[in-house]
Scaffold this motif. Structure first.
Motif, PDB file in Angstrom:
ATOM      1  N   GLY A 106      53.437  36.085  53.591  1.00 49.51           N
ATOM      2  CA  GLY A 106      53.952  37.441  53.651  1.00 49.51           C
ATOM      3  C   GLY A 106      52.854  38.486  53.576  1.00 49.51           C
ATOM      4  O   GLY A 106      51.675  38.200  53.769  1.00 49.51           O
ATOM      5  N   THR A 107      53.284  39.711  53.291  1.00 51.33           N
ATOM      6  CA  THR A 107      52.343  40.826  53.224  1.00 51.33           C
ATOM      7  C   THR A 107      51.413  40.691  52.026  1.00 51.33           C
ATOM      8  O   THR A 107      51.854  40.417  50.911  1.00 51.33           O
ATOM      9  CB  THR A 107      53.111  42.156  53.132  1.00 51.33           C
ATOM     10  OG1 THR A 107      53.954  42.268  54.276  1.00 51.33           O
ATOM     11  CG2 THR A 107      52.153  43.327  53.072  1.00 51.33           C
ATOM     12  N   MET A 108      50.126  40.907  52.271  1.00 51.32           N
ATOM     13  CA  MET A 108      49.136  40.890  51.199  1.00 51.32           C
ATOM     14  C   MET A 108      48.657  42.300  50.916  1.00 51.32           C
ATOM     15  O   MET A 108      48.685  43.172  51.783  1.00 51.32           O
ATOM     16  CB  MET A 108      47.952  39.995  51.582  1.00 51.32           C
ATOM     17  CG  MET A 108      48.304  38.528  51.691  1.00 51.32           C
ATOM     18  SD  MET A 108      46.849  37.461  52.000  1.00 51.32           S
ATOM     19  CE  MET A 108      46.516  37.847  53.724  1.00 51.32           C
ATOM     20  N   GLY A 109      48.210  42.519  49.672  1.00 49.40           N
ATOM     21  CA  GLY A 109      47.643  43.793  49.268  1.00 49.40           C
ATOM     22  C   GLY A 109      46.171  43.650  48.970  1.00 49.40           C
ATOM     23  O   GLY A 109      45.383  43.211  49.805  1.00 49.40           O
ATOM     24  N   LYS A 110      45.778  43.987  47.749  1.00 45.29           N
ATOM     25  CA  LYS A 110      44.372  43.898  47.363  1.00 45.29           C
ATOM     26  C   LYS A 110      43.971  42.451  47.140  1.00 45.29           C
ATOM     27  O   LYS A 110      44.754  41.638  46.631  1.00 45.29           O
ATOM     28  CB  LYS A 110      44.112  44.720  46.094  1.00 45.29           C
ATOM     29  CG  LYS A 110      42.641  44.885  45.757  1.00 45.29           C
ATOM     30  CD  LYS A 110      42.446  45.784  44.553  1.00 45.29           C
ATOM     31  CE  LYS A 110      40.963  46.047  44.288  1.00 45.29           C
ATOM     32  NZ  LYS A 110      40.749  46.907  43.099  1.00 45.29           N
ATOM     33  N   ILE A 111      42.722  42.123  47.489  1.00 43.33           N
ATOM     34  CA  ILE A 111      42.210  40.758  47.388  1.00 43.33           C
ATOM     35  C   ILE A 111      40.833  40.797  46.732  1.00 43.33           C
ATOM     36  O   ILE A 111      39.979  41.607  47.110  1.00 43.33           O
ATOM     37  CB  ILE A 111      42.105  40.102  48.775  1.00 43.33           C
ATOM     38  CG1 ILE A 111      43.476  40.065  49.462  1.00 43.33           C
ATOM     39  CG2 ILE A 111      41.520  38.692  48.668  1.00 43.33           C
ATOM     40  CD1 ILE A 111      43.416  39.672  50.922  1.00 43.33           C
ATOM     41  N   GLY A 112      40.619  39.921  45.756  1.00 49.55           N
ATOM     42  CA  GLY A 112      39.303  39.737  45.148  1.00 49.55           C
ATOM     43  C   GLY A 112      38.788  38.343  45.455  1.00 49.55           C
ATOM     44  O   GLY A 112      39.540  37.370  45.383  1.00 49.55           O
ATOM     45  N   LEU A 113      37.508  38.221  45.797  1.00 50.08           N
ATOM     46  CA  LEU A 113      36.924  36.956  46.225  1.00 50.08           C
ATOM     47  C   LEU A 113      35.800  36.509  45.304  1.00 50.08           C
ATOM     48  O   LEU A 113      35.104  37.331  44.708  1.00 50.08           O
ATOM     49  CB  LEU A 113      36.366  37.070  47.645  1.00 50.08           C
ATOM     50  CG  LEU A 113      37.346  37.404  48.771  1.00 50.08           C
ATOM     51  CD1 LEU A 113      36.587  37.607  50.075  1.00 50.08           C
ATOM     52  CD2 LEU A 113      38.403  36.322  48.924  1.00 50.08           C
ATOM     53  N   ALA A 114      35.612  35.197  45.222  1.00 47.82           N
ATOM     54  CA  ALA A 114      34.448  34.618  44.535  1.00 47.82           C
ATOM     55  C   ALA A 114      34.081  33.322  45.233  1.00 47.82           C
ATOM     56  O   ALA A 114      34.960  32.551  45.647  1.00 47.82           O
ATOM     57  CB  ALA A 114      34.747  34.366  43.064  1.00 47.82           C
ATOM     58  N   LEU A 115      32.779  33.079  45.358  1.00 51.94           N
ATOM     59  CA  LEU A 115      32.250  31.838  45.928  1.00 51.94           C
ATOM     60  C   LEU A 115      31.373  31.181  44.871  1.00 51.94           C
ATOM     61  O   LEU A 115      30.538  31.843  44.257  1.00 51.94           O
ATOM     62  CB  LEU A 115      31.462  32.139  47.193  1.00 51.94           C
ATOM     63  CG  LEU A 115      30.891  30.962  47.983  1.00 51.94           C
ATOM     64  CD1 LEU A 115      30.882  31.271  49.484  1.00 51.94           C
ATOM     65  CD2 LEU A 115      29.467  30.626  47.545  1.00 51.94           C
ATOM     66  N   ALA A 116      31.585  29.884  44.657  1.00 54.84           N
ATOM     67  CA  ALA A 116      30.832  29.164  43.626  1.00 54.84           C
ATOM     68  C   ALA A 116      29.445  28.805  44.162  1.00 54.84           C
ATOM     69  O   ALA A 116      29.336  27.989  45.084  1.00 54.84           O
ATOM     70  CB  ALA A 116      31.587  27.906  43.207  1.00 54.84           C
TER      71      ALA A 116
END
Length: 400
Positions: free
Chosen positions: A281-291
């Motif tokens: 469905g619809t997404m809003g704010k997204i936070g990302l992290a890469l190990a």
């Protein structure tokens, strides 16, 4: 053992649970020493027993978090110099940049002469720790947040600054720097958010800010809010875009513009990641992290089911998604809102540099998972957490 007790009593315990230096909002540190005379808020330590017997449990119980500054304002961005336990930089939501060179005991404002006071991101070049990039304009959104006027660079550890472009970008949520070249920089530009604009998306410079290319643009209603780089292969980047609109009386988060993108050629081309286990469905704010220790492990905090203009407001699809194969597939691993309460105002996730299963969440409460986000425990250094930096050379040293 006595040596271990001495390290704890001197406030240098490196335990990740209780002894790591932390910044919470206005910067807090765990210490058994007395507060600096310049510090106005101090929690008194318990009185030592009259008997000479000192046990490890007593030393630990005597430790208290104390406020060490800078006084006032909300801290929106933090970083430190890898391998240097004394040098920190913090950016305030509306107060510029402060620097400490003595482990947080004293703070000096180093950005007051610049045109912008709202700080969105701070990054130190991995190959030259005297080179600091600052993106202005806070991307943690509430009704009363300030915008910035682009990006700045210092080449002398923060003593002097030069404006390096992106003046109309409004808010810069993240800055990442090439591991070997301090002139190659990516900036996630969210925009001013008060209406459509072109000056938003993911921007890249390869000449230290003399020129910028907008390498990822979705539409005039969507900006870049996060970008992460594989430090082992800087050709690989993941970016998050956010469709967001705000007025003084309300905020509208989410829409078809929000999404996760991947580049395998340093940002020349991008692929939108859809399906593969990600929200439908619809997404809003997204936070990302890469190990960094396992770049196939990517985390995504995703605000779902947020805008009735695109679908009925129903049960959300989850909170935390994880990929174990470099973004090829994703699994929703946690649906607890504790990880991203008030997602417009928080949504920051940080992976430990030495353990792909250790992941930290900055929100109303700080929390940490040691099993890839499937479970978590709440931390005790305070609340209203927005940003975190973990020393890649000394991973037990953390700043919140």
């Amino acid at each position: 053992d006595e040596a271990h007790m001495r390290r704890r009593s001197n406030g240098l315990c490196r335990s990740r649970l209780t002894g790591t230096i932390r910044l919470l909002g206005a910067f807090a540190v765990l210490s058994s020493g007395s507060a600096s005379p310049l510090v106005s808020q101090t929690t008194p330590l318990t009185t030592a027993p009259t008997t000479p017997l000192v046990t490890p449990s007593y030393v630990v119980s005597a430790l208290r978090y104390r406020h060490i500054g800078p006084v006032g304002n909300r801290v929106s961005a933090v970083t430190g110099v890898p391998g240097d336990p004394n040098t920190y930089y913090v950016g305030a939501a509306s107060g510029g940049v402060f620097r400490s060179t003595d482990g947080g005991h004293h703070w000096t404002p180093i950005f007051d002469e610049q045109e912008a006071a709202s700080i969105g991101a701070i990054a130190i070049a991995p190959s030259a720790d005297n080179v600091i990039w600052v993106g202005t304009g806070e991307a943690f959104i509430r009704s009363n947040v300030s915008i910035g006027d682009g990006i700045y660079r210092s080449t002398d550890g923060g003593d002097t600054w030069e404006h390096r472009g992106l003046s109309a970008s409004g808010r810069i949520g993240r800055v990442v720097i090439h591991p070997d070249d301090p002139d190659i920089v990516y900036a996630a530009a969210l925009g001013h958010l008060y209406g459509p604009q072109e000056e938003r998306g993911i921007f890249r410079t390869t000449d230290g800010g003399d020129s910028w290319d907008r390498v990822l643009f979705v539409d005039e209603n969507t900006g870049g809010v996060d970008v992460v780089m594989d430090p082992n292969d800087p050709q690989v980047l993941f970016a998050a875009t956010w469709q967001m609109f705000m007025q003084t009386w309300g905020r509208w988060s989410g829409g078809p513009g929000s999404g996760i993108y991947m580049s395998r050629d340093a940002g020349d081309t991008w692929e939108r990641l859809e399906g593969r286990g990600l929200p439908s469905g619809t997404m809003g704010k997204i936070g990302l992290a890469l190990a960094p220790s396992n770049p196939n492990r990517i985390y995504a905090l995703i605000e779902t089911n947020t805008n009735r203009d695109y679908e009925p407001l129903d049960e959300h699809e989850g909170v935390l998604w994880r990929s174990d194969d470099g973004g090829a597939s994703w699994t929703m691993v946690n649906a607890d809102h504790t990880l991203a309460q008030r997602p417009l105002y928080y949504s920051r996730v940080v992976a430990a540099p030495d353990d792909p299963d250790e992941v930290h969440f900055l929100s109303t409460r700080y929390s940490r998972s040691l099993n890839g986000g499937e479970d978590f425990t709440l931390g005790n250094p305070g609340g209203d957490s927005h940003d975190m930096w973990i020393d890649p050379l000394l991973p037990d040293r953390m700043v919140v």
